[in-house]
Design an enzyme around this catalytic site. Structure first.
Site, PDB file in Angstrom:
ATOM      1  N   SER A  61       0.689  -1.457   0.474  1.00  0.00           N
ATOM      2  CA  SER A  61      -0.485   0.044  -0.024  1.00  0.00           C
ATOM      3  C   SER A  61       1.033   0.735   0.410  1.00  0.00           C
ATOM      4  O   SER A  61      -0.022   2.222  -0.571  1.00  0.00           O
ATOM      5  CB  SER A  61      -0.517   0.480   0.932  1.00  0.00           C
ATOM      6  OG  SER A  61      -0.148  -0.053   2.404  1.00  0.00           O
ATOM      7  N   ASN A  62       1.892   0.895   0.580  1.00  0.00           N
ATOM      8  CA  ASN A  62       2.577   2.249   0.586  1.00  0.00           C
ATOM      9  C   ASN A  62       4.431   2.183  -0.072  1.00  0.00           C
ATOM     10  O   ASN A  62       4.790   2.994  -0.024  1.00  0.00           O
ATOM     11  CB  ASN A  62       3.108   2.567   1.776  1.00  0.00           C
ATOM     12  CG  ASN A  62       3.757   4.355   2.460  1.00  0.00           C
ATOM     13  OD1 ASN A  62       3.119   5.120   1.112  1.00  0.00           O
ATOM     14  ND2 ASN A  62       4.515   4.139   3.077  1.00  0.00           N
ATOM     15  N   ASP A  89      -2.867  -7.875   3.546  1.00  0.00           N
ATOM     16  CA  ASP A  89      -2.923  -6.955   4.795  1.00  0.00           C
ATOM     17  C   ASP A  89      -3.184  -7.862   6.170  1.00  0.00           C
ATOM     18  O   ASP A  89      -3.679  -7.868   6.057  1.00  0.00           O
ATOM     19  CB  ASP A  89      -3.794  -6.219   3.767  1.00  0.00           C
ATOM     20  CG  ASP A  89      -5.072  -5.017   5.146  1.00  0.00           C
ATOM     21  OD1 ASP A  89      -3.510  -4.809   5.843  1.00  0.00           O
ATOM     22  OD2 ASP A  89      -6.120  -4.327   4.494  1.00  0.00           O
ATOM     23  N   PHE A  96       6.844  -4.619  10.701  1.00  0.00           N
ATOM     24  CA  PHE A  96       6.762  -2.938  10.458  1.00  0.00           C
ATOM     25  C   PHE A  96       5.729  -2.657   9.941  1.00  0.00           C
ATOM     26  O   PHE A  96       5.877  -1.490   9.145  1.00  0.00           O
ATOM     27  CB  PHE A  96       7.716  -2.808   9.209  1.00  0.00           C
ATOM     28  CG  PHE A  96       9.605  -3.966   9.827  1.00  0.00           C
ATOM     29  CD1 PHE A  96       9.626  -3.030  10.516  1.00  0.00           C
ATOM     30  CD2 PHE A  96      10.362  -4.142   9.641  1.00  0.00           C
ATOM     31  CE1 PHE A  96      11.063  -3.372  11.411  1.00  0.00           C
ATOM     32  CE2 PHE A  96      11.178  -5.131   9.484  1.00  0.00           C
ATOM     33  CZ  PHE A  96      11.551  -4.125  10.557  1.00  0.00           C
ATOM     34  N   SER A 118       9.104   3.813  18.310  1.00  0.00           N
ATOM     35  CA  SER A 118       9.570   5.260  17.385  1.00  0.00           C
ATOM     36  C   SER A 118      10.438   5.856  18.942  1.00  0.00           C
ATOM     37  O   SER A 118      10.215   5.861  20.164  1.00  0.00           O
ATOM     38  CB  SER A 118       8.994   5.853  17.167  1.00  0.00           C
ATOM     39  OG  SER A 118       9.660   7.435  16.297  1.00  0.00           O
ATOM     40  N   TYR A 123      -0.102   9.036  15.235  1.00  0.00           N
ATOM     41  CA  TYR A 123       0.890   8.354  14.549  1.00  0.00           C
ATOM     42  C   TYR A 123       1.922   8.044  16.216  1.00  0.00           C
ATOM     43  O   TYR A 123       2.017   6.981  15.932  1.00  0.00           O
ATOM     44  CB  TYR A 123       1.899   9.118  13.428  1.00  0.00           C
ATOM     45  CG  TYR A 123       2.887   7.862  13.470  1.00  0.00           C
ATOM     46  CD1 TYR A 123       3.630   7.103  11.993  1.00  0.00           C
ATOM     47  CD2 TYR A 123       3.962   9.166  14.149  1.00  0.00           C
ATOM     48  CE1 TYR A 123       4.334   6.372  12.448  1.00  0.00           C
ATOM     49  CE2 TYR A 123       5.070   8.389  13.916  1.00  0.00           C
ATOM     50  CZ  TYR A 123       5.346   7.292  13.394  1.00  0.00           C
ATOM     51  OH  TYR A 123       7.024   6.620  13.390  1.00  0.00           O
ATOM     52  N   LYS A 172       2.372   4.496  18.234  1.00  0.00           N
ATOM     53  CA  LYS A 172       3.210   3.283  18.453  1.00  0.00           C
ATOM     54  C   LYS A 172       3.426   3.232  20.133  1.00  0.00           C
ATOM     55  O   LYS A 172       3.297   2.478  20.167  1.00  0.00           O
ATOM     56  CB  LYS A 172       4.829   4.831  18.121  1.00  0.00           C
ATOM     57  CG  LYS A 172       4.695   4.146  16.762  1.00  0.00           C
ATOM     58  CD  LYS A 172       5.465   3.331  16.117  1.00  0.00           C
ATOM     59  CE  LYS A 172       5.527   3.596  14.760  1.00  0.00           C
ATOM     60  NZ  LYS A 172       6.011   2.057  14.201  1.00  0.00           N
ATOM     61  N   PHE A 178      15.811   5.591  16.099  1.00  0.00           N
ATOM     62  CA  PHE A 178      15.725   7.220  16.175  1.00  0.00           C
ATOM     63  C   PHE A 178      14.952   7.476  15.095  1.00  0.00           C
ATOM     64  O   PHE A 178      14.947   7.439  14.235  1.00  0.00           O
ATOM     65  CB  PHE A 178      16.613   7.871  17.035  1.00  0.00           C
ATOM     66  CG  PHE A 178      17.581   8.189  18.295  1.00  0.00           C
ATOM     67  CD1 PHE A 178      17.023   6.682  18.957  1.00  0.00           C
ATOM     68  CD2 PHE A 178      16.373   9.028  19.525  1.00  0.00           C
ATOM     69  CE1 PHE A 178      16.001   6.175  20.636  1.00  0.00           C
ATOM     70  CE2 PHE A 178      16.642   8.805  20.369  1.00  0.00           C
ATOM     71  CZ  PHE A 178      16.148   7.075  21.398  1.00  0.00           C
ATOM     72  N   ASN A 179      16.584   7.966  14.257  1.00  0.00           N
ATOM     73  CA  ASN A 179      16.590   8.562  12.476  1.00  0.00           C
ATOM     74  C   ASN A 179      16.853   7.901  12.143  1.00  0.00           C
ATOM     75  O   ASN A 179      18.275   8.102  11.369  1.00  0.00           O
ATOM     76  CB  ASN A 179      16.104  10.442  12.393  1.00  0.00           C
ATOM     77  CG  ASN A 179      15.404  11.138  12.758  1.00  0.00           C
ATOM     78  OD1 ASN A 179      15.202  11.241  14.393  1.00  0.00           O
ATOM     79  ND2 ASN A 179      14.426  11.857  12.434  1.00  0.00           N
ATOM     80  N   ASN A 220       8.120  13.818   3.276  1.00  0.00           N
ATOM     81  CA  ASN A 220       8.004  14.038   4.745  1.00  0.00           C
ATOM     82  C   ASN A 220       9.675  14.494   5.371  1.00  0.00           C
ATOM     83  O   ASN A 220      10.045  15.493   5.802  1.00  0.00           O
ATOM     84  CB  ASN A 220       7.365  13.322   5.408  1.00  0.00           C
ATOM     85  CG  ASN A 220       5.967  13.729   4.683  1.00  0.00           C
ATOM     86  OD1 ASN A 220       5.277  14.807   4.570  1.00  0.00           O
ATOM     87  ND2 ASN A 220       5.581  12.412   4.917  1.00  0.00           N
TER      88      ASN A 220
HETATM   89  C1  UD1 Z   1       9.642  11.754  12.100  1.00  0.00           C
HETATM   90  C2  UD1 Z   1       8.557  11.871  12.995  1.00  0.00           C
HETATM   91  C3  UD1 Z   1       9.026  10.460  13.790  1.00  0.00           C
HETATM   92  C4  UD1 Z   1       9.665   9.190  12.609  1.00  0.00           C
HETATM   93  C5  UD1 Z   1      10.418   9.732  11.859  1.00  0.00           C
HETATM   94  C6  UD1 Z   1      11.051   8.571   9.932  1.00  0.00           C
HETATM   95  C7  UD1 Z   1       7.276  12.971  14.840  1.00  0.00           C
HETATM   96  C8  UD1 Z   1       7.447  14.171  15.667  1.00  0.00           C
HETATM   97  N1  UD1 Z   1       8.224  12.646  14.162  1.00  0.00           N
HETATM   98  O1  UD1 Z   1      10.857  12.290  12.849  1.00  0.00           O
HETATM   99  O2  UD1 Z   1       8.237  10.138  14.855  1.00  0.00           O
HETATM  100  O3  UD1 Z   1       9.827   7.529  13.535  1.00  0.00           O
HETATM  101  O4  UD1 Z   1      10.057  10.709  11.214  1.00  0.00           O
HETATM  102  O5  UD1 Z   1      12.065   8.659   9.956  1.00  0.00           O
HETATM  103  O6  UD1 Z   1       7.296  11.910  15.387  1.00  0.00           O
HETATM  104  N2  UD1 Z   1      13.426  19.089   7.768  1.00  0.00           N
HETATM  105  C9  UD1 Z   1      13.475  20.081   7.372  1.00  0.00           C
HETATM  106  N3  UD1 Z   1      13.386  20.084   6.011  1.00  0.00           N
HETATM  107  C10 UD1 Z   1      12.359  18.603   5.354  1.00  0.00           C
HETATM  108  C11 UD1 Z   1      12.138  17.291   7.017  1.00  0.00           C
HETATM  109  C12 UD1 Z   1      12.697  17.208   7.168  1.00  0.00           C
HETATM  110  O7  UD1 Z   1      14.351  21.102   7.456  1.00  0.00           O
HETATM  111  O8  UD1 Z   1      12.208  19.325   4.692  1.00  0.00           O
HETATM  112  C13 UD1 Z   1      13.843  19.083   9.340  1.00  0.00           C
HETATM  113  C14 UD1 Z   1      12.844  18.614  10.065  1.00  0.00           C
HETATM  114  O9  UD1 Z   1      12.414  20.181  10.602  1.00  0.00           O
HETATM  115  C15 UD1 Z   1      13.345  17.630  11.770  1.00  0.00           C
HETATM  116  C16 UD1 Z   1      14.603  17.151  10.704  1.00  0.00           C
HETATM  117  O10 UD1 Z   1      14.850  17.771   9.768  1.00  0.00           O
HETATM  118  O11 UD1 Z   1      14.017  18.987  12.581  1.00  0.00           O
HETATM  119  C17 UD1 Z   1      14.243  15.678  11.021  1.00  0.00           C
HETATM  120  O12 UD1 Z   1      13.028  15.788  10.200  1.00  0.00           O
HETATM  121  P1  UD1 Z   1      12.073  13.927   9.382  1.00  0.00           P
HETATM  122  O13 UD1 Z   1      13.441  13.591   9.102  1.00  0.00           O
HETATM  123  O14 UD1 Z   1      11.101  14.320   9.462  1.00  0.00           O
HETATM  124  O15 UD1 Z   1      11.956  12.997  11.387  1.00  0.00           O
HETATM  125  P2  UD1 Z   1      11.581  14.371  12.827  1.00  0.00           P
HETATM  126  O16 UD1 Z   1      10.474  14.546  12.437  1.00  0.00           O
HETATM  127  O17 UD1 Z   1      12.603  13.642  13.681  1.00  0.00           O
END
Ligand code: UD1
Length: 340
Positions: free
Chosen positions: A35-36, A59, A81, A124, A149, A153, A178-179, A198
């Site tokens: 789906s994604n 699904d 996942f 997360s 979302y 979690k 984390f990220n 995003n």
């Molecule tokens: C988000 C989710 C997190 C999820 C993760 C998946 C929240 C609040 N955040 O984390 O739960 O597990 O994604 O990877 O639920 N940024 C920019 N420009 C952009 C995109 C991002 O400046 O176009 C900045 C954001 O403001 C942030 C940092 O980059 O400070 C990281 O952003 P992002 O990659 O979206 O991750 P998180 O928001 O930390």
């Protein structure tokens, strides 16, 4: 040989985990509803491993299908996942998120209850919200979620904890990521967002390659050294390896409690600007960027204390940010070559 079911195994994290598990000697069954994502990562996984892996299109909200899957395969552990993950969409479509993310997980737990089982849940760092102090340990209190979302979690962690308490045959681990960033060194699997990304790194790579005109750096007035947010960016292959360690811990009977939680991060924060600058330097490309207003819901800074995972899982992040960002760029170039 033990068999691990990877729900959402065709996605970004699931595909990397599938590769690492297979290379560590596990049988992997991938199940995904696509789906994604499309089949790019599944095909990449097969290419890296030089063989086809069992793939079930389904699904996980369909309880009968999940039941059938557990009848068809003798599954020793499940890594879950299969969930929706767009923070913004979860705010406008909360029921879609609650229905999918909770129901799919409960259907898996129902099978674990029936057959006895080892369940690894992909949680997360979002469960910590904006912590009062960094780095965060697993004992840092969770904060009320900022989005549906994030709430799924928190709720899935609790559903896992309570199920383990109630059903003697169930054991489980929640990994708090984390990220996750970067791609496999082969550049055959990676992050493939649908539509406008995003997350930061796909936005950077798409801007560098010309798919997007400009990267907005959200906020330059945060109380950090350079005014931009700080995160713990963890390499996707390192992150995938943490799953192999966690699965081995469950299957080899090394858990100290039936429910365990581990942070999966590097322990070293990097600001958004530092990441953008490193990307440009390592790859020798320019990223067209500008400062933009803060993004709603963003937290200022968060990073992990990964000591528990280091000590108990025997896992540690090893790839440098430079290597990781080079892999992200190689993947974006690969996507261009294959017309994605
Ligand atoms: C988000 C989710 C997190 C999820 C993760 C998946 C929240 C609040 N955040 O984390 O739960 O597990 O994604 O990877 O639920 N940024 C920019 N420009 C952009 C995109 C991002 O400046 O176009 C900045 C954001 O403001 C942030 C940092 O980059 O400070 C990281 O952003 P992002 O990659 O979206 O991750 P998180 O928001 O930390």
């Amino acid at each position: 040989m033990k068999t691990v079911l990877v729900s959402g195994g065709a996605g970004f994290i699931g595909s990397h985990v599938t590769v690492e598990l297979t290379q560590a000697g596990y049988n992997v069954v991938i199940a995904d509803d696509f789906s994604n994502c499309d089949e790019t990562n599944y095909n990449g996984v097969c290419k890296i491993l030089g063989k086809e892996l069992p793939l079930v299109k389904m699904d996980f909200c369909d309880a009968e299908k999940v039941d059938g899957l557990f009848k068809e395969f003798k599954i020793d552990a499940v890594i879950h996942f299969a969930a929706f993950k767009a923070v913004g969409e979860s705010v406008s479509e909360p029921l879609k998120y609650y229905r999918n993310n909770l129901l799919s997980f409960m259907n898996i737990l129902e099978q674990a209850r029936k057959h006895g089982g080892n369940v690894l849940f992909s949680s997360s760092a979002t469960v910590y919200g904006q912590p009062d102090k960094c780095p965060v340990t697993e004992n840092t209190p969770r904060k009320p979620a900022e989005s549906p979302y994030g709430n799924t979690k928190v709720m899935c962690e609790d559903i896992l904890r309570d199920s383990i308490k109630a059903y003697p045959g169930v054991r489980g681990i929640a990994l708090r990521y984390f990220n996750p960033i970067g791609a496999h060194p082969s550049a055959l699997i990676g992050e493939l967002p649908r539509g406008v990304p995003n997350n930061l790194v796909p936005f950077i790579t798409q801007t560098a390659i010309g798919k997007r005109e400009k990267l907005s750096v959200f906020g330059n007035d945060y109380p950090t050294e350079d005014g931009t947010c700080k995160r713990d960016f963890i390499d996707i292959v390192d992150l995938a390896k943490a799953h192999v360690c966690a699965v081995a811990r469950m299957l080899e009977g090394r858990m100290e409690e039936r429910y365990e939680i581990f942070n999966v991060g590097t322990g070293t924060p990097l600001s958004v600007m530092e990441l953008v600058n490193t990307f440009e330097k390592v790859n020798g490309v320019k990223v067209n960027w500008e400062f933009a207003p803060r993004r709603a819901g963003d937290i200022t800074a968060i990073w992990a204390d990964p000591t528990l995972a280091n000590e108990k899982l025997g896992w540690k992040a090893t790839r440098t940010t430079a290597e990781t960002l080079a892999s992200a760029w190689a993947w974006e170039k690969h996507l261009k070559e294959i017309g994605k």
